[in-house]
Motif scaffolding. Structure first.
Motif, PDB file in Angstrom:
ATOM      1  N   ILE A  19       3.356 -11.685  -8.393  1.00 38.47           N
ATOM      2  CA  ILE A  19       2.631 -10.472  -8.771  1.00 38.47           C
ATOM      3  C   ILE A  19       2.371  -9.665  -7.503  1.00 38.47           C
ATOM      4  CG2 ILE A  19       0.581  -9.561  -9.895  1.00 38.47           C
ATOM      5  CD1 ILE A  19       0.288 -12.257 -11.295  1.00 38.47           C
ATOM      6  N   VAL A  20       2.693  -8.370  -7.553  1.00 36.12           N
ATOM      7  CA  VAL A  20       2.476  -7.503  -6.393  1.00 36.12           C
ATOM      8  C   VAL A  20       1.623  -6.306  -6.796  1.00 36.12           C
ATOM      9  CG1 VAL A  20       4.528  -8.153  -5.088  1.00 36.12           C
ATOM     10  CG2 VAL A  20       4.689  -6.366  -6.788  1.00 36.12           C
ATOM     11  N   ARG A  21       1.005  -5.701  -5.780  1.00 40.07           N
ATOM     12  CA  ARG A  21       0.111  -4.566  -5.986  1.00 40.07           C
ATOM     13  C   ARG A  21       0.265  -3.602  -4.820  1.00 40.07           C
ATOM     14  NH1 ARG A  21      -3.854  -4.871  -2.214  1.00 40.07           N
ATOM     15  NH2 ARG A  21      -4.255  -6.907  -1.303  1.00 40.07           N
ATOM     16  N   ARG A  22      -0.293  -2.400  -4.968  1.00 41.29           N
ATOM     17  CA  ARG A  22      -0.325  -1.453  -3.863  1.00 41.29           C
ATOM     18  C   ARG A  22      -1.574  -1.686  -3.025  1.00 41.29           C
ATOM     19  NH1 ARG A  22      -0.050   4.550  -5.351  1.00 41.29           N
ATOM     20  NH2 ARG A  22      -0.272   4.637  -3.114  1.00 41.29           N
ATOM     21  N   ARG A  23      -1.525  -1.247  -1.788  1.00 41.52           N
ATOM     22  CA  ARG A  23      -2.689  -1.360  -0.915  1.00 41.52           C
ATOM     23  C   ARG A  23      -3.609  -0.157  -1.112  1.00 41.52           C
ATOM     24  NH1 ARG A  23      -3.565  -5.271   3.084  1.00 41.52           N
ATOM     25  NH2 ARG A  23      -1.688  -6.387   3.598  1.00 41.52           N
ATOM     26  N   ALA A  24      -4.887  -0.381  -0.916  1.00 40.46           N
ATOM     27  CA  ALA A  24      -5.869   0.701  -1.021  1.00 40.46           C
ATOM     28  C   ALA A  24      -5.879   1.525   0.268  1.00 40.46           C
ATOM     29  CB  ALA A  24      -7.249   0.118  -1.269  1.00 40.46           C
ATOM     30  N   LYS A  26      -4.560   4.930   0.703  1.00 39.79           N
ATOM     31  CA  LYS A  26      -3.477   5.881   0.965  1.00 39.79           C
ATOM     32  C   LYS A  26      -3.568   7.105   0.049  1.00 39.79           C
ATOM     33  CE  LYS A  26       0.845   6.603   2.779  1.00 39.79           C
ATOM     34  NZ  LYS A  26       1.959   6.788   1.916  1.00 39.79           N
ATOM     35  N   GLN A  27      -4.760   7.427  -0.422  1.00 34.37           N
ATOM     36  CA  GLN A  27      -4.909   8.550  -1.341  1.00 34.37           C
ATOM     37  C   GLN A  27      -5.368   9.830  -0.649  1.00 34.37           C
ATOM     38  OE1 GLN A  27      -4.167   8.765  -4.660  1.00 34.37           O
ATOM     39  NE2 GLN A  27      -3.222   6.770  -4.376  1.00 34.37           N
ATOM     40  N   HIS A  28      -6.320   9.725   0.249  1.00 29.69           N
ATOM     41  CA  HIS A  28      -6.850  10.928   0.883  1.00 29.69           C
ATOM     42  C   HIS A  28      -7.290  10.597   2.299  1.00 29.69           C
ATOM     43  CE1 HIS A  28     -11.334  10.078   0.242  1.00 29.69           C
ATOM     44  NE2 HIS A  28     -10.691   9.028  -0.184  1.00 29.69           N
ATOM     45  N   LEU A  29      -7.694  11.621   3.039  1.00 32.20           N
ATOM     46  CA  LEU A  29      -8.073  11.502   4.454  1.00 32.20           C
ATOM     47  C   LEU A  29      -6.927  10.914   5.274  1.00 32.20           C
ATOM     48  CD1 LEU A  29     -11.710  10.115   4.051  1.00 32.20           C
ATOM     49  CD2 LEU A  29     -11.024  12.475   4.390  1.00 32.20           C
ATOM     50  N   LEU A  30      -5.716  11.405   5.028  1.00 33.25           N
ATOM     51  CA  LEU A  30      -4.537  10.846   5.681  1.00 33.25           C
ATOM     52  C   LEU A  30      -4.288  11.421   7.068  1.00 33.25           C
ATOM     53  CD1 LEU A  30      -2.150  10.803   2.621  1.00 33.25           C
ATOM     54  CD2 LEU A  30      -3.447   8.906   3.562  1.00 33.25           C
ATOM     55  N   LYS A  32      -6.221  11.584   9.635  1.00 32.41           N
ATOM     56  CA  LYS A  32      -6.759  10.764  10.731  1.00 32.41           C
ATOM     57  C   LYS A  32      -6.088   9.400  10.849  1.00 32.41           C
ATOM     58  CE  LYS A  32     -10.947  10.093   8.269  1.00 32.41           C
ATOM     59  NZ  LYS A  32     -12.366   9.833   8.337  1.00 32.41           N
ATOM     60  N   LYS A  33      -5.251   9.037   9.870  1.00 31.55           N
ATOM     61  CA  LYS A  33      -4.567   7.738   9.905  1.00 31.55           C
ATOM     62  C   LYS A  33      -3.195   7.924  10.541  1.00 31.55           C
ATOM     63  CE  LYS A  33      -7.073   6.480   5.807  1.00 31.55           C
ATOM     64  NZ  LYS A  33      -7.089   6.458   4.353  1.00 31.55           N
ATOM     65  N   ASN A  34      -2.836   7.025  11.443  1.00 29.07           N
ATOM     66  CA  ASN A  34      -1.558   7.183  12.126  1.00 29.07           C
ATOM     67  C   ASN A  34      -0.402   6.744  11.213  1.00 29.07           C
ATOM     68  OD1 ASN A  34      -1.426   4.372  12.318  1.00 29.07           O
ATOM     69  ND2 ASN A  34      -2.328   4.371  14.363  1.00 29.07           N
ATOM     70  N   ASN A  35       0.814   7.101  11.613  1.00 31.20           N
ATOM     71  CA  ASN A  35       1.981   6.866  10.770  1.00 31.20           C
ATOM     72  C   ASN A  35       2.230   5.386  10.523  1.00 31.20           C
ATOM     73  OD1 ASN A  35       2.554   9.541  10.429  1.00 31.20           O
ATOM     74  ND2 ASN A  35       3.839   9.658  12.263  1.00 31.20           N
ATOM     75  N   LYS A  36       1.981   4.570  11.536  1.00 36.28           N
ATOM     76  CA  LYS A  36       2.175   3.127  11.379  1.00 36.28           C
ATOM     77  C   LYS A  36       1.248   2.563  10.306  1.00 36.28           C
ATOM     78  CE  LYS A  36       2.096  -1.063  14.180  1.00 36.28           C
ATOM     79  NZ  LYS A  36       1.841  -1.599  15.522  1.00 36.28           N
ATOM     80  N   ARG A  37       0.024   3.026  10.314  1.00 41.35           N
ATOM     81  CA  ARG A  37      -0.965   2.574   9.328  1.00 41.35           C
ATOM     82  C   ARG A  37      -0.615   3.051   7.918  1.00 41.35           C
ATOM     83  NH1 ARG A  37      -7.183   4.345  10.151  1.00 41.35           N
ATOM     84  NH2 ARG A  37      -8.070   3.638   8.200  1.00 41.35           N
ATOM     85  N   LYS A  38      -0.167   4.317   7.807  1.00 42.47           N
ATOM     86  CA  LYS A  38       0.208   4.853   6.496  1.00 42.47           C
ATOM     87  C   LYS A  38       1.438   4.146   5.941  1.00 42.47           C
ATOM     88  CE  LYS A  38      -0.130   9.159   8.006  1.00 42.47           C
ATOM     89  NZ  LYS A  38      -0.229  10.617   8.114  1.00 42.47           N
ATOM     90  N   ARG A  40       2.273   1.023   6.565  1.00 44.77           N
ATOM     91  CA  ARG A  40       1.812  -0.303   6.150  1.00 44.77           C
ATOM     92  C   ARG A  40       1.076  -0.236   4.814  1.00 44.77           C
ATOM     93  NH1 ARG A  40      -2.958  -2.481   6.847  1.00 44.77           N
ATOM     94  NH2 ARG A  40      -3.598  -0.974   8.406  1.00 44.77           N
ATOM     95  N   LEU A  41       0.307   0.831   4.618  1.00 46.14           N
ATOM     96  CA  LEU A  41      -0.451   0.972   3.376  1.00 46.14           C
ATOM     97  C   LEU A  41       0.429   1.293   2.177  1.00 46.14           C
ATOM     98  CD1 LEU A  41      -3.536   2.982   4.642  1.00 46.14           C
ATOM     99  CD2 LEU A  41      -3.498   0.611   3.924  1.00 46.14           C
ATOM    100  N   SER A  42       1.616   1.858   2.417  1.00 47.54           N
ATOM    101  CA  SER A  42       2.452   2.240   1.283  1.00 47.54           C
ATOM    102  C   SER A  42       3.306   1.106   0.754  1.00 47.54           C
ATOM    103  CB  SER A  42       3.335   3.441   1.635  1.00 47.54           C
ATOM    104  OG  SER A  42       3.918   3.303   2.877  1.00 47.54           O
TER     105      SER A  42
END
Length: 69
Positions: A19-24, A26-30, A32-38, A40-42
């Motif tokens: 069973i897999v899910r998406r990470r929390a 990645k919806q808003h306030l993007l 300030k988040k760096n590309n590596k973090r985004k 990983r979250l996707s």
């Protein structure tokens, strides 16, 4: 038995039955988040073994391999 529709939209099963899910987060306030973090979250993330009973209870018709590691 009924399928919990909100859960059905959030979880899916891989070919091996995990069973897999998406990470929390990645919806808003993007800005300030760096590309590596985004990036990983996707990616899809495997559901923890301790949460399997809750997910399977909400989705009784999910074809899950409980022995998959």
């Amino acid at each position: 038995m009924k399928t919990h529709k909100a859960s059905a939209k959030r979880f899916r099963v891989t070919g091996r039955g995990k069973i897999v899910r998406r990470r929390a987060g990645k919806q808003h306030l993007l800005a300030k988040k760096n590309n590596k973090r985004k990036l990983r979250l996707s990616k899809m993330h495997e559901v923890s073994r301790s949460d399997y009973d809750n997910v399977i209870g909400a989705l009784p018709y999910l074809k899950v391999n409980r022995l998959a590691k």
